[in-house]
Motif scaffolding. Structure first.
Motif, PDB file in Angstrom:
ATOM      1  N   LYS A  66       5.960   5.495   1.972  1.00  0.00           N
ATOM      2  CA  LYS A  66       6.630   6.173   0.863  1.00  0.00           C
ATOM      3  C   LYS A  66       7.684   5.250   0.279  1.00  0.00           C
ATOM      4  CE  LYS A  66       9.056  10.495  -0.251  1.00  0.00           C
ATOM      5  NZ  LYS A  66      10.267   9.894  -0.840  1.00  0.00           N
TER       6      LYS A  66
ATOM      7  N   LEU B 234      -7.355  -2.857   1.838  1.00  0.00           N
ATOM      8  CA  LEU B 234      -6.677  -1.666   2.355  1.00  0.00           C
ATOM      9  C   LEU B 234      -7.006  -1.413   3.812  1.00  0.00           C
ATOM     10  CD1 LEU B 234      -6.907   0.857  -0.627  1.00  0.00           C
ATOM     11  CD2 LEU B 234      -4.910  -0.405   0.182  1.00  0.00           C
TER      12      LEU B 234
ATOM     13  N   ARG C 133       1.051   7.336  11.248  1.00  0.00           N
ATOM     14  CA  ARG C 133       1.239   8.332  10.197  1.00  0.00           C
ATOM     15  C   ARG C 133       1.791   9.629  10.787  1.00  0.00           C
ATOM     16  NH1 ARG C 133      -1.626   7.395   5.272  1.00  0.00           N
ATOM     17  NH2 ARG C 133      -2.988   5.559   5.336  1.00  0.00           N
TER      18      ARG C 133
ATOM     19  N   ALA D 245       2.802   3.190  -5.891  1.00  0.00           N
ATOM     20  CA  ALA D 245       1.500   3.850  -5.753  1.00  0.00           C
ATOM     21  C   ALA D 245       0.616   3.126  -4.748  1.00  0.00           C
ATOM     22  CB  ALA D 245       0.813   3.912  -7.120  1.00  0.00           C
ATOM     23  N   ALA D 246       0.641   1.773  -4.777  1.00  0.00           N
ATOM     24  CA  ALA D 246      -0.205   0.985  -3.873  1.00  0.00           C
ATOM     25  C   ALA D 246       0.169   1.217  -2.419  1.00  0.00           C
ATOM     26  CB  ALA D 246      -0.113  -0.496  -4.230  1.00  0.00           C
TER      27      ALA D 246
ATOM     28  N   THR E 248       2.632  10.098   6.086  1.00  0.00           N
ATOM     29  CA  THR E 248       3.596   9.021   5.835  1.00  0.00           C
ATOM     30  C   THR E 248       3.937   8.278   7.124  1.00  0.00           C
ATOM     31  OG1 THR E 248       4.555  10.227   3.967  1.00  0.00           O
ATOM     32  CG2 THR E 248       5.903   8.474   4.952  1.00  0.00           C
TER      33      THR E 248
ATOM     34  N   ASN F  10      -4.122  -1.027   6.656  1.00  0.00           N
ATOM     35  CA  ASN F  10      -3.982   0.131   7.541  1.00  0.00           C
ATOM     36  C   ASN F  10      -4.086  -0.269   9.014  1.00  0.00           C
ATOM     37  OD1 ASN F  10      -3.612   2.735   6.086  1.00  0.00           O
ATOM     38  ND2 ASN F  10      -5.430   2.062   4.976  1.00  0.00           N
TER      39      ASN F  10
ATOM     40  N   ALA G 175      -1.984  -4.765   0.780  1.00  0.00           N
ATOM     41  CA  ALA G 175      -2.152  -3.519   0.024  1.00  0.00           C
ATOM     42  C   ALA G 175      -1.974  -3.722  -1.477  1.00  0.00           C
ATOM     43  CB  ALA G 175      -1.159  -2.475   0.529  1.00  0.00           C
TER      44      ALA G 175
ATOM     45  N   SER H 247       1.687   3.782  -1.173  1.00  0.00           N
ATOM     46  CA  SER H 247       1.421   5.168  -0.750  1.00  0.00           C
ATOM     47  C   SER H 247       0.016   5.297  -0.186  1.00  0.00           C
ATOM     48  CB  SER H 247       1.617   6.122  -1.925  1.00  0.00           C
ATOM     49  OG  SER H 247       0.577   5.978  -2.889  1.00  0.00           O
ATOM     50  N   ARG H 248      -0.887   4.420  -0.606  1.00  0.00           N
ATOM     51  CA  ARG H 248      -2.279   4.489  -0.135  1.00  0.00           C
ATOM     52  C   ARG H 248      -2.407   4.065   1.322  1.00  0.00           C
ATOM     53  NH1 ARG H 248      -6.126   1.524  -4.323  1.00  0.00           N
ATOM     54  NH2 ARG H 248      -7.700   2.644  -3.092  1.00  0.00           N
ATOM     55  N   VAL H 249      -1.379   3.395   1.846  1.00  0.00           N
ATOM     56  CA  VAL H 249      -1.401   3.020   3.267  1.00  0.00           C
ATOM     57  C   VAL H 249      -0.324   3.766   4.045  1.00  0.00           C
ATOM     58  CG1 VAL H 249      -2.473   0.773   2.889  1.00  0.00           C
ATOM     59  CG2 VAL H 249       0.024   0.973   2.811  1.00  0.00           C
TER      60      VAL H 249
END
Length: 528
Positions: free
Chosen positions: A394, A344, A358, A386-387, A363, A348, A303, A389-391
């Motif tokens: 938190k 990404l 999730r 930030a990176a 999250t 995931n 990620a 959070s895309r997968v």
């Protein structure tokens, strides 16, 4: 990036030319005696002697006061310092050093082989890297005051390179009456043999060093005083440099470099530091159940887009790191096992396969991220938040000064993953082994195995590499190590970091050894 690496190496070799050659390039100028050099840095060290804490902030100051047995030029050729001669027995188990006569500690007592013995044995006991570097050191014989013989249980092929002032400082035995090394006042008011004498440490403000009038090197140092100022942020650094209130800094904010480069009184230098090989390294706390799963660590690695770190955070002044063993150590570096390209979709998928589903808010789980104090570490930590959070991960960030960082990571273990600044150094045994060495679990020390990685096979391979004198076999051992730790991934090297100095144009002879910023300033002088 290879062209940039070659350019940095060329610049480094130019800066580390012998003094006579450097002065010839300075239009024949002769060194000028006198003046005060002010170094301004963000943050403050916890001690002024790198016995128990080898942080760069400590080393940058200590090496002006406290010396080592040797120093090295840009080609790693050893040069005399407190030792004037040395030899190694054919079996590699005895290192004999002839010590420099007539050297005195700053308190007037004579420097002797007893100080060498005390220092190296203390480093073996409590040094964050010394426990590895001197693991094979059995004894230090002192047949006379100017002879020290290191007796080893096994060959130690990297030993000579470890004997610099920053890595293995020689301290006065009489300043440490007991084994509570951290309690000695010498850590806060060091007595050394170096070109500068400690004068004052005003906590939260500055350190003052003055010229040693009885320094063993005739005519040196040139400066009267060095003042190291501590400031809270990089804006204060730039302001001090532009106003002429400071002469040198290694803490300039990277976005400021291009503007400062155009300043008529300032010069910007970026140098490949092949002794320290500094890097930002992400360490996973394997005591946390979610991070104990290799596929989760692989997902998080996938990620990360290093191009954002090198380009946006470091403004092109850093390079992506391919292995925890640095590329500068070409004989040992193998980057293939650490191939986790930014992907990404893969990240995931791996998290899904690991059962980290999730929740309703998207999250999967939450992690606490600690980071080494400093502006670029904070920015990298913010990017990682930030990176991830895309997968669906938190991230909460835990801030703090250096002392808080060390306590939180190595003693309280109050973190999930950690963005660290690691000097990978001149040999993998000294600089890289500590990332994986299980000894750090039983006996915690700063910068030693924050992940709590415990794999006996890796410990054994590192033990073999530490004593292997056949270079071909040693290369193969490090290749095997990288194959294992690259797959296990307790630690991921993100980017390599050069030494960047901004200095007033009147500052000459700033670097005089491969140590760069941790050189001794004995040849530094100020032009009119």
């Amino acid at each position: 990036m290879p062209d940039r690496r070659r350019a940095l190496a060329l610049l480094s070799s130019t800066l580390l030319l012998p003094l006579s050659a450097r002065l010839a390039r300075a239009q024949g100028a002769e060194p000028r005696r006198g003046g005060t050099l002010t170094l301004v840095e963000v943050g403050e060290p916890t001690t002024l002697v790198p016995l128990t804490d080898s942080n760069t902030r400590t080393r940058n100051i200590s090496t002006k006061v406290t010396e080592g047995l040797l120093r090295f030029d840009a080609s790693f050729a050893p040069q005399p310092l407190l030792a004037t001669g040395w030899s190694v027995s054919e079996d590699g188990l005895r290192y004999r050093f002839t010590l420099r006569p007539g050297v005195k500690w700053h308190d007037g007592r004579p420097f002797t082989a007893a100080d060498v013995r005390f220092s190296l044995l203390a480093l073996r006991t409590i040094g964050p890297r010394g426990r590895i570097t001197f693991a094979n050191l059995v004894a230090v014989e002192t047949p006379d005051p100017l002879t020290a013989i290191l007796v080893l249980s096994k060959p130690t092929p990297y030993l000579l390179k470890a004997l610099t002032a920053a890595e293995s400082p020689i301290v006065p035995a009489h300043a440490y009456p007991g084994e509570a090394y951290g309690d000695s006042p010498n850590g806060s008011a060091p007595v050394g043999t170096g070109p500068y004498i400690f004068t004052e440490w005003a906590r939260g403000s500055h350190v003052v060093l003055r010229r040693n009038p009885e320094y063993w090197q005739p005519g040196q140092p040139y400066l009267d005083r060095i003042v190291v100022r501590f400031v809270a942020d990089t804006m204060a650094v730039s302001t001090a440099l532009e106003a002429g209130e400071a002469d040198v800094s290694y803490s300039v904010a990277l976005p400021e470099l291009e503007r400062l480069r155009s300043h008529p009184r300032l010069a910007v230098t970026a140098v490949s530091d092949d002794y320290l090989n500094n890097a930002q390294v992400l360490e996973f706390n394997l005591d946390r159940p979610v991070l104990a799963r290799a596929e989760v660590r692989h997902a998080l690695a996938s990620a990360i887009d290093r191009r954002i770190i090198t380009g946006t955070i470091f403004y092109g002044h850093a390079e992506a790191a391919g292995s925890t063993i640095p590329a500068a150590l070409k004989a040992y570096n193998d980057e293939a096992p650490f191939a986790y390209p930014f992907d990404l979709a893969r990240a995931n998928r791996l998290l899904d396969e690991a059962g980290a589903s999730r929740g309703p808010d998207g999250t999967r789980f939450s992690l606490r991220l600690t980071f080494h104090p400093g502006p670029t570490f904070r920015k990298t930590a913010e990017y990682l938040r930030a990176a991830f959070s895309r997968v669906g991960v938190k991230v909460d960030m835990a801030d703090g000064d250096l002392a808080t960082f060390i306590r939180r990571v190595y003693y309280e273990r109050d973190f999930d993953f950690n963005l660290n600044g690691i000097s990978r150094l001149f040999d993998p045994t000294v600089g890289v082994q500590r990332l994986y060495w299980s000894d750090g679990i039983k006996r915690p020390l700063p910068y030693l195995n924050a992940a709590h990685y415990d794999v006996p096979a890796v410990d054994d391979l590192f033990r073999r590499a530490a004593t292997e004198v056949d270079e071909a076999r040693r290369r193969e051992i490090f290749r095997q190590i990288q194959g294992i730790v690259g797959a296990d991934l307790p630690a991921l090297a993100l980017v390599t970091i050069p030494t960047i100095a901004v200095q007033n144009a009147r500052v000459r002879g700033l670097f005089n050894s491969i140590d760069l910023a941790t050189g001794d300033f004995s040849e530094t002088w100020l032009a009119p």
